[in-house]
Design a protein around this motif. Structure first.
Motif, mmCIF file in Angstrom:
data_model
loop_
_atom_site.group_PDB
_atom_site.id
_atom_site.type_symbol
_atom_site.label_atom_id
_atom_site.label_comp_id
_atom_site.label_asym_id
_atom_site.label_seq_id
_atom_site.Cartn_x
_atom_site.Cartn_y
_atom_site.Cartn_z
ATOM 1 N N ARG A 147 -0.184 0.794 9.360
ATOM 2 C CA ARG A 147 1.167 0.379 8.987
ATOM 3 C C ARG A 147 1.801 -0.450 10.103
ATOM 4 N NH1 ARG A 147 6.130 1.937 9.979
ATOM 5 N NH2 ARG A 147 5.431 3.723 11.205
ATOM 6 N N VAL A 148 1.608 -0.031 11.327
ATOM 7 C CA VAL A 148 2.143 -0.790 12.462
ATOM 8 C C VAL A 148 1.470 -2.159 12.550
ATOM 9 C CG1 VAL A 148 2.316 -0.863 14.980
ATOM 10 C CG2 VAL A 148 2.798 1.273 13.755
ATOM 11 N N ASP A 149 0.152 -2.194 12.352
ATOM 12 C CA ASP A 149 -0.586 -3.460 12.386
ATOM 13 C C ASP A 149 -0.041 -4.451 11.352
ATOM 14 O OD1 ASP A 149 -2.235 -2.484 14.362
ATOM 15 O OD2 ASP A 149 -3.917 -2.053 12.999
ATOM 16 N N GLN A 150 0.352 -3.943 10.204
ATOM 17 C CA GLN A 150 0.775 -4.793 9.082
ATOM 18 C C GLN A 150 2.288 -4.945 8.989
ATOM 19 O OE1 GLN A 150 -1.441 -6.370 6.930
ATOM 20 N NE2 GLN A 150 -3.022 -5.659 8.331
ATOM 21 N N ALA A 151 3.007 -4.468 9.971
ATOM 22 C CA ALA A 151 4.474 -4.490 9.937
ATOM 23 C C ALA A 151 4.986 -5.909 9.719
ATOM 24 C CB ALA A 151 5.037 -3.924 11.235
ATOM 25 N N GLY A 152 5.957 -6.020 8.821
ATOM 26 C CA GLY A 152 6.542 -7.310 8.516
ATOM 27 C C GLY A 152 5.809 -8.076 7.435
ATOM 28 N N ARG A 153 4.608 -7.637 7.087
ATOM 29 C CA ARG A 153 3.820 -8.308 6.056
ATOM 30 C C ARG A 153 3.615 -7.444 4.811
ATOM 31 N NH1 ARG A 153 -1.405 -9.719 9.454
ATOM 32 N NH2 ARG A 153 -0.661 -7.900 10.617
ATOM 33 N N ARG A 154 3.589 -6.141 4.996
ATOM 34 C CA ARG A 154 3.296 -5.223 3.897
ATOM 35 C C ARG A 154 4.315 -4.097 3.858
ATOM 36 N NH1 ARG A 154 -0.327 -8.839 2.552
ATOM 37 N NH2 ARG A 154 -2.095 -9.010 3.957
ATOM 38 N N LEU A 163 0.832 -1.203 0.000
ATOM 39 C CA LEU A 163 0.000 0.000 0.000
ATOM 40 C C LEU A 163 0.868 1.255 0.000
ATOM 41 C CD1 LEU A 163 -2.758 1.478 0.361
ATOM 42 C CD2 LEU A 163 -2.463 1.154 2.838
ATOM 43 N N TRP A 164 0.584 2.124 -0.967
ATOM 44 C CA TRP A 164 1.181 3.452 -0.989
ATOM 45 C C TRP A 164 0.054 4.471 -0.822
ATOM 46 C CZ3 TRP A 164 6.012 4.930 -4.117
ATOM 47 C CH2 TRP A 164 6.976 3.924 -4.018
ATOM 48 N N VAL A 165 0.223 5.386 0.104
ATOM 49 C CA VAL A 165 -0.785 6.405 0.406
ATOM 50 C C VAL A 165 -0.185 7.775 0.137
ATOM 51 C CG1 VAL A 165 -2.333 7.349 2.157
ATOM 52 C CG2 VAL A 165 -1.691 4.917 2.241
ATOM 53 N N SER A 166 -0.909 8.591 -0.623
ATOM 54 C CA SER A 166 -0.509 9.981 -0.829
ATOM 55 C C SER A 166 -1.548 10.861 -0.149
ATOM 56 C CB SER A 166 -0.440 10.314 -2.322
ATOM 57 O OG SER A 166 -0.060 11.669 -2.519
ATOM 58 N N ASP A 167 -1.118 11.562 0.887
ATOM 59 C CA ASP A 167 -2.052 12.391 1.658
ATOM 60 C C ASP A 167 -1.920 13.849 1.240
ATOM 61 O OD1 ASP A 167 -3.997 12.533 4.003
ATOM 62 O OD2 ASP A 167 -2.521 14.094 4.484
ATOM 63 N N ASP A 168 -3.067 14.452 0.931
ATOM 64 C CA ASP A 168 -3.103 15.811 0.393
ATOM 65 C C ASP A 168 -3.361 16.852 1.482
ATOM 66 O OD1 ASP A 168 -2.397 16.433 -2.174
ATOM 67 O OD2 ASP A 168 -4.435 16.612 -2.946
ATOM 68 N N GLY A 169 -2.590 16.794 2.560
ATOM 69 C CA GLY A 169 -2.683 17.829 3.588
ATOM 70 C C GLY A 169 -3.813 17.650 4.572
ATOM 71 N N SER A 170 -4.098 16.415 4.968
ATOM 72 C CA SER A 170 -5.188 16.170 5.921
ATOM 73 C C SER A 170 -4.924 16.888 7.243
ATOM 74 C CB SER A 170 -5.341 14.671 6.187
ATOM 75 O OG SER A 170 -5.814 14.000 5.047
ATOM 76 N N THR A 171 -6.011 17.425 7.823
ATOM 77 C CA THR A 171 -5.930 18.070 9.137
ATOM 78 C C THR A 171 -6.700 17.286 10.194
ATOM 79 O OG1 THR A 171 -7.817 19.486 8.539
ATOM 80 C CG2 THR A 171 -5.607 20.355 8.134
ATOM 81 N N ILE A 209 4.060 -0.491 3.497
ATOM 82 C CA ILE A 209 3.054 0.569 3.549
ATOM 83 C C ILE A 209 3.775 1.900 3.676
ATOM 84 C CG2 ILE A 209 1.122 1.552 4.848
ATOM 85 C CD1 ILE A 209 0.302 -1.267 5.590
ATOM 86 N N ARG A 210 3.544 2.786 2.714
ATOM 87 C CA ARG A 210 4.228 4.069 2.676
ATOM 88 C C ARG A 210 3.213 5.205 2.711
ATOM 89 N NH1 ARG A 210 9.372 3.339 -1.434
ATOM 90 N NH2 ARG A 210 9.762 1.123 -1.002
ATOM 91 N N LEU A 211 3.561 6.247 3.434
ATOM 92 C CA LEU A 211 2.737 7.446 3.509
ATOM 93 C C LEU A 211 3.541 8.596 2.922
ATOM 94 C CD1 LEU A 211 0.207 8.956 4.409
ATOM 95 C CD2 LEU A 211 1.235 9.178 6.699
ATOM 96 N N LEU A 212 3.045 9.135 1.803
ATOM 97 C CA LEU A 212 3.747 10.173 1.054
ATOM 98 C C LEU A 212 2.990 11.496 1.135
ATOM 99 C CD1 LEU A 212 4.437 8.077 -2.172
ATOM 100 C CD2 LEU A 212 5.909 8.293 -0.169
ATOM 101 N N GLU A 213 3.718 12.573 0.878
ATOM 102 C CA GLU A 213 3.103 13.899 0.813
ATOM 103 C C GLU A 213 2.492 14.117 -0.557
ATOM 104 O OE1 GLU A 213 2.646 16.209 3.052
ATOM 105 O OE2 GLU A 213 3.722 15.206 4.691
ATOM 106 N N GLY A 214 1.211 14.469 -0.606
ATOM 107 C CA GLY A 214 0.552 14.750 -1.874
ATOM 108 C C GLY A 214 0.872 16.140 -2.380
#
Length: 314
Positions: free
Chosen positions: A58-65, A39-47, A67-72
């Motif tokens: 991401r922590v829940d899925q650690a070691g299995r996936r 999973l790759w996530v691009s977040d567009d400035g959520s508040t 998972i990246r959180l990027l700046e939109g």
């Protein structure tokens, strides 16, 4: 540096203040019958709590996936999705697009893989896959369903209308490579419409699956709601006569003109003729639209298109 995930698909999720429904969507990924995804996530400035929810997942899925959180890019949903698709480190495919407020049915990923495989049979080029959705209210109570298009996918349809719902979309490696070569298209109104235009224009295959693959939640904050029934058809026909639709067509054709070398010779010709016609009006223009084969999915909408062309609205 681009990474690879043998046998894994990458889910591309664009978020912006989606905390209200995001966890249900993330949980639906975890419940997929095919567990081979990242999973790759691009977040567009959520508040709101969007980023915290992604981090917890991401922590829940650690070691299995992965998972990246990027700046939109913070330029709207289309630019947010495109920034993921053209990211230089994105694995080569397959890739599946996802909205933040849907809920995937357990077989969605498996069906997308199967659809891409069908499209790749005897075809080494780009394949774009789309499917159907169950429309629900905010509490996931069914209120309707999407319907299959009446006519097969084609570039002459893609120039005037999108029939590939972004939240059901999957791309094979060749399609993803094509999108990457085209780069960030400036000013396009909708990323899924762009993908339909580019891939069909380049001679790729577009697969529309009749299978229902997700719950499409309807609420006040949808970037694009569902279109159902006769009233919606009338609204779409009227929309073709308005200036917003004309601006969308202009933006799309301008973006496509920058990707002309990627199109087939025939589709380059169609696009070139359309751009010439955009400077003209009258019955000759409407007739030229007809001769080119430009059409929408219903007779009413196609008639509205030709009227708009004759009036010089598009």
């Amino acid at each position: 540096m681009r990474t690879t995930h043998d046998g894994h698909a990458t889910i591309l999720l664009a978020t912006c203040n989606g905390a209200a429904h995001l966890r249900e969507q993330l949980d639906s990924y975890a419940a997929q019958s095919d567990p081979r995804w990242h999973l790759w996530v691009s977040d567009d400035g959520s508040t709101d709590a969007t980023r915290a929810i992604v981090e917890a997942f991401r922590v829940d899925q650690a070691g299995r996936r992965d998972i990246r959180l990027l700046e939109g890019p913070r330029q709207g949903p289309a630019a947010n999705f495109m920034s993921l698709l053209i990211h230089p480190d994105l694995p080569p495919g397959p890739a599946l697009l996802s909205d933040q407020d849907d809920v995937w049915l357990p077989g969605k990923l498996a069906l997308a893989r199967a659809g891409l495989a069908r499209g790749s049979a005897g075809h080494a080029g780009p394949v774009l896959y789309g499917a159907q959705s169950i429309h629900t209210d905010s509490a996931l109570r069914e209120i309707g369903r999407s319907i299959m298009p009446r006519h097969p996918p084609s570039f002459c349809n893609a120039l005037t209308q999108n029939i590939v719902s972004g939240h059901t979309t999957a791309l094979n490696a060749a399609a993803l490579d094509l999108v990457r070569r085209a780069g960030m298209p400036p000013g396009i109104p909708y990323h899924d419409w762009w993908l339909y235009q580019l891939i069909s224009g380049a001679g790729g295959r577009v697969i529309i699956d009749p299978a229902y693959v997700l719950y499409y939640r309807q609420h006040g904050a949808n970037a694009m709601g569902a279109h159902r029934g006769a009233p919606a058809s009338l609204r779409r026909a009227a929309q073709v006569l308005g200036r917003s639709y004309a601006r969308w067509i202009e933006a799309n054709t301008e973006a496509l003109s920058r990707a002309t070398p990627l199109l087939t010779p025939r589709n380059r010709q169609v696009l070139g003729t359309l751009r010439v016609l955009q400077a003209r009006g009258g019955l000759r223009r409407a007739w030229a639209f007809y001769r080119l084969g430009l059409h929408r999915q219903s007779r009413l909408a196609t008639a509205s298109l030709l009227v708009a062309a004759g009036l010089g609205r598009i």
